[in-house]
Scaffold this motif. Structure first.
Motif, PDB file in Angstrom:
ATOM      1  N   LEU A 130       2.349   1.818  -3.409  1.00  0.00           N
ATOM      2  CA  LEU A 130       1.372   2.363  -4.351  1.00  0.00           C
ATOM      3  C   LEU A 130       1.134   3.851  -4.103  1.00  0.00           C
ATOM      4  O   LEU A 130       0.982   4.636  -5.048  1.00  0.00           O
ATOM      5  N   VAL A 131       1.094   4.238  -2.830  1.00  0.00           N
ATOM      6  CA  VAL A 131       0.927   5.658  -2.495  1.00  0.00           C
ATOM      7  C   VAL A 131       2.107   6.469  -3.001  1.00  0.00           C
ATOM      8  O   VAL A 131       1.951   7.581  -3.536  1.00  0.00           O
ATOM      9  N   ILE A 143      -3.180   5.738 -10.929  1.00  0.00           N
ATOM     10  CA  ILE A 143      -2.847   5.009  -9.694  1.00  0.00           C
ATOM     11  C   ILE A 143      -3.545   5.655  -8.506  1.00  0.00           C
ATOM     12  O   ILE A 143      -4.121   4.969  -7.645  1.00  0.00           O
ATOM     13  N   GLY A 153       0.814  -1.212   0.000  1.00  0.00           N
ATOM     14  CA  GLY A 153       0.000   0.000   0.000  1.00  0.00           C
ATOM     15  C   GLY A 153       0.847   1.260   0.000  1.00  0.00           C
ATOM     16  O   GLY A 153       0.561   2.216  -0.741  1.00  0.00           O
ATOM     17  N   LEU A 186      -6.438   3.865  -6.179  1.00  0.00           N
ATOM     18  CA  LEU A 186      -6.354   3.771  -4.714  1.00  0.00           C
ATOM     19  C   LEU A 186      -7.545   4.449  -4.054  1.00  0.00           C
ATOM     20  O   LEU A 186      -8.112   3.939  -3.076  1.00  0.00           O
ATOM     21  N   SER A 246       1.825   6.857  -6.695  1.00  0.00           N
ATOM     22  CA  SER A 246       0.790   7.849  -6.977  1.00  0.00           C
ATOM     23  C   SER A 246       1.312   9.267  -6.738  1.00  0.00           C
ATOM     24  O   SER A 246       1.065  10.177  -7.536  1.00  0.00           O
ATOM     25  N   GLY A 297     -11.301  -0.559  -7.416  1.00  0.00           N
ATOM     26  CA  GLY A 297     -10.135   0.304  -7.588  1.00  0.00           C
ATOM     27  C   GLY A 297      -9.337  -0.046  -8.831  1.00  0.00           C
ATOM     28  O   GLY A 297      -8.888   0.848  -9.569  1.00  0.00           O
ATOM     29  N   PHE A 343     -10.542   2.274  -4.375  1.00  0.00           N
ATOM     30  CA  PHE A 343     -10.429   1.139  -3.452  1.00  0.00           C
ATOM     31  C   PHE A 343     -10.806   1.547  -2.028  1.00  0.00           C
ATOM     32  O   PHE A 343     -11.608   0.876  -1.357  1.00  0.00           O
ATOM     33  N   LEU A 344     -10.260   2.657  -1.551  1.00  0.00           N
ATOM     34  CA  LEU A 344     -10.474   3.074  -0.160  1.00  0.00           C
ATOM     35  C   LEU A 344     -11.892   3.588   0.074  1.00  0.00           C
ATOM     36  O   LEU A 344     -12.530   3.228   1.057  1.00  0.00           O
TER      37      LEU A 344
END
Length: 348
Positions: free
Chosen positions: A79-80, A221, A76, A225, A83, A205, A228-229
């Motif tokens: 990915l952040v 991206i 995670g 995310l 992004s 997501g 997804f969240l």
């Protein structure tokens, strides 16, 4: 005498319930990590039992589960970071396009409404400059503190230092057979909910990000995310995702058929996974009344903010199962359920 006792109990209930919610609000720094860690522990409880059946020591099982959780957090974070790099690089010139459209909008508002606006200034820079660096550091500090507390409580749940079955047996139910039955149903339903919600949110997501790539919308991206969240917020999350991403695409894309098909695509993604596949995977026994969902979202959102919005439905399921164990509260539990089950319960 019986009537007086019933009246007294009702009055006490009206006094106790607001006090309980007040305590939940002011002690949110404890209850949010505690409840969040319980849901995480429930998600990995099948893995703990699988390892236990293979005679793996409990301590080693906990280490393995924590390592799996750590791997998920690491992915995670990566990915952040991707992004963030994508946004900071700003190869698409999105902010320049957004600045032009925002300037046009503000000039229109100045002309029609009379609000003051300085067209020579950078609106986005002015907006972000208002955010305090101190508040950002405070947010990061609270976030890291909550993460550490969640990890601590998760380990306690997994090691059974906090035993929900004993808590139910000693406090609410006080009947061994009933508490075991209720705990097994709570565990089964919540594990189902968490697994399905995680899978559906991940697919939502993924396909949201792919839609952004296909239609050449910036920051796929980040939007993947975000999709997804935000999907963990029942019902409301889907609308928020579609609305925000549509506004973003409107700023970047010209208002042509491309914009229309992009909005249609992300809407279909939300409908397919959220309104069709998720109820199928959840099953009819897990249904909750739409009105109850909205009320619980508002209630827990007011008490705990964003974490409350995410945990509102699992908490409602927990409360519904507890209420089903008492004859006097079965009607309330049926009202929380879907309309078909409510009608059947009232007829009985």
């Amino acid at each position: 005498m019986l009537e007086e006792r019933r009246t007294t109990n009702i009055l006490l209930l009206f006094i106790v319930v607001p006090v309980v919610f007040y305590l939940l609000k002011i002690l949110s720094f404890i209850f949010i990590p505690l409840i969040s860690s319980m849901f995480i522990a429930l998600l990995f409880l099948p893995l703990m039992r699988w390892l236990g059946r293979r005679n793996v020591p409990r301590l080693l099982s906990i280490i393995i589960v924590v390592a799996v959780i750590g791997l998920g957090v690491f992915i995670g974070v990566e990915l952040v970071q991707l992004s963030s790099k994508q946004i900071l690089s700003n190869d698409t010139g999105f902010f320049a396009k957004a600045e032009v459209k925002i300037n046009d909008l503000m000039l229109y508002m100045q002309d029609k409404v009379g609000m003051e606006y300085n067209p020579d200034g950078n609106f986005l820079a002015q907006f972000f400059a208002k955010e305090s660096i101190g508040s950002t550091f405070d947010f990061v500090r609270k976030f890291l503190t909550n993460i550490l507390m969640i990890v601590f409580f998760t380990i306690l749940w997994l090691s059974e230092s906090i035993n929900m079955h004993q808590v139910l047996n000693n406090t609410i139910l006080k009947r061994k057979h009933t508490s075991i039955k209720a705990f097994m149903k709570i565990e089964r339903d919540l594990i189902t909910f968490i697994k399905v919600k995680f899978l559906v949110s991940a697919l939502t997501g993924l396909f949201t990000g792919l839609a952004c790539v296909y239609f050449d919308v910036s920051f796929p991206i980040f939007w993947g995310l975000f999709g997804f969240l935000i999907n963990f917020v029942q019902m409301v999350g889907s609308f928020i995702c579609v609305i925000l991403l549509s506004i973003f695409a409107f700023v970047e894309l010209d208002p042509t058929s491309t914009l229309f098909f992009f909005i249609l695509s992300i809407t279909l993604v939300q409908v397919l996974f959220g309104a069709i596949l998720e109820p199928i995977f959840m099953g009819k026994s897990f249904s909750i009344n739409v009105i109850a969902v909205l009320i619980m979202l508002m209630l827990w959102g007011f008490i705990w903010g964003i974490p409350g919005l995410i945990m509102a439905i699992p908490i409602t399921v927990f409360v519904k199962i507890i209420l089903e164990q008492f004859p006097g509260t079965k009607v309330v539990a049926s009202l929380l359920s879907g309309p078909e089950r409510s009608i059947k319960s009232i007829k009985k």
